[in-house]
Design a protein around this motif. Structure first.
Motif, mmCIF file in Angstrom:
data_model
loop_
_atom_site.group_PDB
_atom_site.id
_atom_site.type_symbol
_atom_site.label_atom_id
_atom_site.label_comp_id
_atom_site.label_asym_id
_atom_site.label_seq_id
_atom_site.Cartn_x
_atom_site.Cartn_y
_atom_site.Cartn_z
ATOM 1 N N ALA A 116 0.827 -1.207 0.000
ATOM 2 C CA ALA A 116 0.000 0.000 0.000
ATOM 3 C C ALA A 116 0.861 1.257 0.000
ATOM 4 O O ALA A 116 1.067 1.897 1.034
ATOM 5 N N ILE A 117 1.378 1.611 -1.168
ATOM 6 C CA ILE A 117 2.031 2.904 -1.364
ATOM 7 C C ILE A 117 1.285 3.626 -2.474
ATOM 8 O O ILE A 117 0.678 2.997 -3.338
ATOM 9 N N TRP A 118 1.359 4.952 -2.476
ATOM 10 C CA TRP A 118 0.503 5.720 -3.380
ATOM 11 C C TRP A 118 1.246 6.067 -4.669
ATOM 12 O O TRP A 118 1.531 7.218 -4.970
ATOM 13 N N HIS A 119 1.570 5.050 -5.459
ATOM 14 C CA HIS A 119 2.162 5.279 -6.767
ATOM 15 C C HIS A 119 1.079 5.135 -7.836
ATOM 16 O O HIS A 119 -0.083 4.844 -7.545
ATOM 17 N N SER A 120 1.452 5.355 -9.098
ATOM 18 C CA SER A 120 0.463 5.388 -10.172
ATOM 19 C C SER A 120 -0.267 4.054 -10.325
ATOM 20 O O SER A 120 -1.459 4.022 -10.651
ATOM 21 N N VAL A 121 0.428 2.936 -10.084
ATOM 22 C CA VAL A 121 -0.208 1.620 -10.210
ATOM 23 C C VAL A 121 -1.354 1.488 -9.217
ATOM 24 O O VAL A 121 -2.464 1.058 -9.567
ATOM 25 N N ASN A 122 -1.106 1.860 -7.978
ATOM 26 C CA ASN A 122 -2.165 1.742 -6.970
ATOM 27 C C ASN A 122 -3.260 2.779 -7.149
ATOM 28 O O ASN A 122 -4.398 2.573 -6.702
ATOM 29 N N GLN A 123 -2.958 3.897 -7.794
ATOM 30 C CA GLN A 123 -4.022 4.840 -8.122
ATOM 31 C C GLN A 123 -4.985 4.217 -9.134
ATOM 32 O O GLN A 123 -6.194 4.413 -9.056
ATOM 33 N N ILE A 124 -4.412 3.456 -10.080
ATOM 34 C CA ILE A 124 -5.256 2.725 -11.032
ATOM 35 C C ILE A 124 -6.048 1.641 -10.300
ATOM 36 O O ILE A 124 -7.263 1.491 -10.500
ATOM 37 N N ASN A 125 -5.372 0.872 -9.441
ATOM 38 C CA ASN A 125 -6.049 -0.187 -8.681
ATOM 39 C C ASN A 125 -7.186 0.381 -7.843
ATOM 40 O O ASN A 125 -8.308 -0.151 -7.827
#
Length: 557
Positions: free
Chosen positions: A181-190
């Motif tokens: 759970a870090i706020w990078h672009s991949v997790n923004q998409i997720n």
């Protein structure tokens, strides 16, 4: 360094003084780690030792470590081996300043990986996985050398004895795995996808679908952030922090293979119909795929289309993939506007930075730029185009916003005659803020910008972008320019350049330069464009309720 006791620090300085005389890295590392807290040793090695002897000298650093990884190293217990690798890789490597030189790490680490395999040390192989992921420059090479090697070892040592249970209810159970759970672009998409899915299920009153978010939460680079975990929890689906649920120690030296086996048993117990991994970046995920934990196992690619191991049943992505040998199913998502635009404080920070730049370079300065890893900027074709634009417009500066290796880019600046005083490397930045700094976004090619471009689009900043050559779409930025020129003129017959042609980009570099020059010299048109109510969603429309069945069909057929 302030947390290290004075007596300990004096002892460490003595070791360092000895190293400056004998240059014996093995002796120094063993002395440093001998009966000493790893955190203390790591901090000293990273903050004092490396800057003093090896700053900017990765080749010399790796050469010095060759004596450490000798036959004696492979006789140490695995915790000692991991501690040494912590110093060797994690103390030197900086995730925010990655460069092509990091490939030197991969070459060296891969040799250790093979030696670990030959000595049947799967735990060491697992620990080396993340350092190799971050240092390898070629995903296809990584899959062939690392993933396929692990696949053979895992399948040799662990039976794939998964036996799905008969369905006990009419519900479809979906597991969605994130790496941490870090706020990078991949997790923004997720996050955006899961929010859309939750809203769609609610709108349709669907109670036949059950979703659980599985956070792998690996600790090699420290675990996830509680604030980001809470964002995922707030969606409303069940959220499981696997590291916590499995009672795994919160230390980078945790037993990875043991956690992988526990995770296998835990996830099998959930009786999932579908498990989506978005993305796949860790040994544990390879282990889970190989040994199987769900009826259908789905890989969601965020760029690495070459990943191919046993256990992947379906492949999905939110954008076109270049690996045509696989059957990719594309899904459409939207990113919430608030995630793209940022907060008011980001806008204020951007205004302050922009004002400082205008005070330095002149009030009539037009700020060009791109945001993302510098490997995308490091392109002869792209920088040649930027050069032509900046030469024709001496009132421009360019902001290269992001981390990476600046040396090869500086060489190209000289090659193409770009004034280095007008080409600014910002380093790692807040993209939400810098989106308000740039006047015209010159998207990179042939490697295009990702989520940063969507943030720029959300702020309604003009974007100059080449079409990717795909058959079925034109980047939204081109639609913006079409609207601009249709209303204001400026380039005759603009629409003819948007004819679909799979064999080449829809808009040539000549048109790219022409569009950039037009926008640079027409501030009123740029301002008018910002005020237009234009589409800002990412990669198409949201996953509305009518798309649920299509999505389920894609992942489960």
């Amino acid at each position: 360094m302030a947390n290290i006791p004075k007596a300990t620090l004096e002892e460490l300085h003595d070791f360092t003084s000895q190293f400056s005389v004998d240059r014996d890295m093995k002796k120094f590392v063993y002395s440093l780690l001998d009966n000493r807290d790893l955190g203390v040793a790591f901090d000293y090695f990273k903050d004092e030792f490396i800057p003093q002897f090896f700053k900017g000298n990765l080749k010399g650093y790796i050469k010095a470590f060759e004596q450490v990884f000798d036959k004696e190293f492979f006789k140490l217990n695995v915790l000692a081996q991991k501690a040494i690798i912590m110093l060797f890789f994690y103390a030197y490597f900086n995730e925010n300043t990655r460069s092509k030189e990091d490939a030197l790490f991969f070459e060296f680490l891969y040799k250790l990986f093979i030696k670990a395999k030959d000595s049947n040390n799967l735990e060491l192989m697992a620990f080396l996985y993340i350092p190799m992921v971050f240092s390898c420059q070629d995903s296809k090479v990584f899959n062939g050398k690392v993933n396929k090697t692990l696949e053979r070892v895992i399948l040799k040592n662990f039976k794939s004895d998964f036996k799905p249970k008969p369905k006990s209810s009419g519900k479809t159970k979906i597991g969605f795995m994130i790496e941490r759970a870090i706020w990078h672009s991949v997790n923004q998409i997720n996050y955006s996808f899961l929010v859309n899915l939750k809203e769609a299920l609610k709108e349709e009153s669907r109670d036949d679908i059950e979703v659980v978010i599985l956070d792998l939460n690996y600790f090699e680079l420290a675990g996830g952030l509680e604030s980001v975990k809470n964002k995922f929890r707030s969606i409303g689906f069940k959220y499981v922090d696997l590291h916590a649920a499995l009672n795994v120690p919160k230390t980078p030296l945790y037993n990875i293979v043991e956690k992988s086996m526990k995770a296998r048993d835990y996830i099998r117990g959930l009786d999932l119909d579908v498990l989506i991994m978005s993305p796949i970046t860790h040994f544990t995920q390879i282990f889970l795929l190989n040994t199987r934990v769900a009826k259908k196992q789905v890989y969601w690619s965020h760029g690495n289309c070459f990943l191919d191991v046993k256990g992947i049943d379906k492949r999905i992505s939110h954008f076109e993939q270049s690996c045509k040998e696989f059957d990719w199913k594309l899904i459409q998502i939207s990113v919430p506007e608030e995630l793209l635009i940022g907060e008011e404080k980001d806008k204020e920070e951007g205004k302050r930075i922009k004002e400082e730049l205008l005070n330095k370079y002149g009030k009539d300065t037009v700020i060009l730029g791109a945001i993302g890893r510098l490997t995308k900027v490091d392109s002869d074709e792209y920088l040649q185009v930027v050069s032509e634009i900046m030469k024709k417009n001496p009132n421009t500066i360019y902001l290269a916003c992001g981390s990476g290796d600046i040396k090869p880019i500086k060489e190209k600046l000289k090659k193409y005659g770009i004034d280095e005083n007008r080409f600014i490397f910002t380093g790692h930045i807040n993209p939400h803020a810098y989106g308000w700094v740039i006047d015209i976004y010159l998207d990179t090619f042939p490697f295009y910008g990702g989520n940063a471009v969507e943030e720029i689009r959300a702020k309604k900043i003009p974007i100059v972008r080449l079409h990717d050559g795909s058959k079925d779409k034109v980047y939204n930025g081109i639609y913006k320019f079409e609207a601009l020129f249709k209303e204001y003129g400026g380039i005759d017959n603009f629409y003819k350049y948007n004819e679909f042609d799979k064999s080449r980009p829809v808009v040539s570099t000549d048109r790219y330069i022409e569009l950039a020059n037009y926008l640079i010299n027409n501030e009123d048109k740029r301002e008018k464009l910002k005020k237009q109510d234009l589409d800002i969603v990412m990669h198409g429309t949201a996953l509305y309720s009518q798309d649920i069945d299509l999505f389920l069909k894609v992942i489960s057929e």
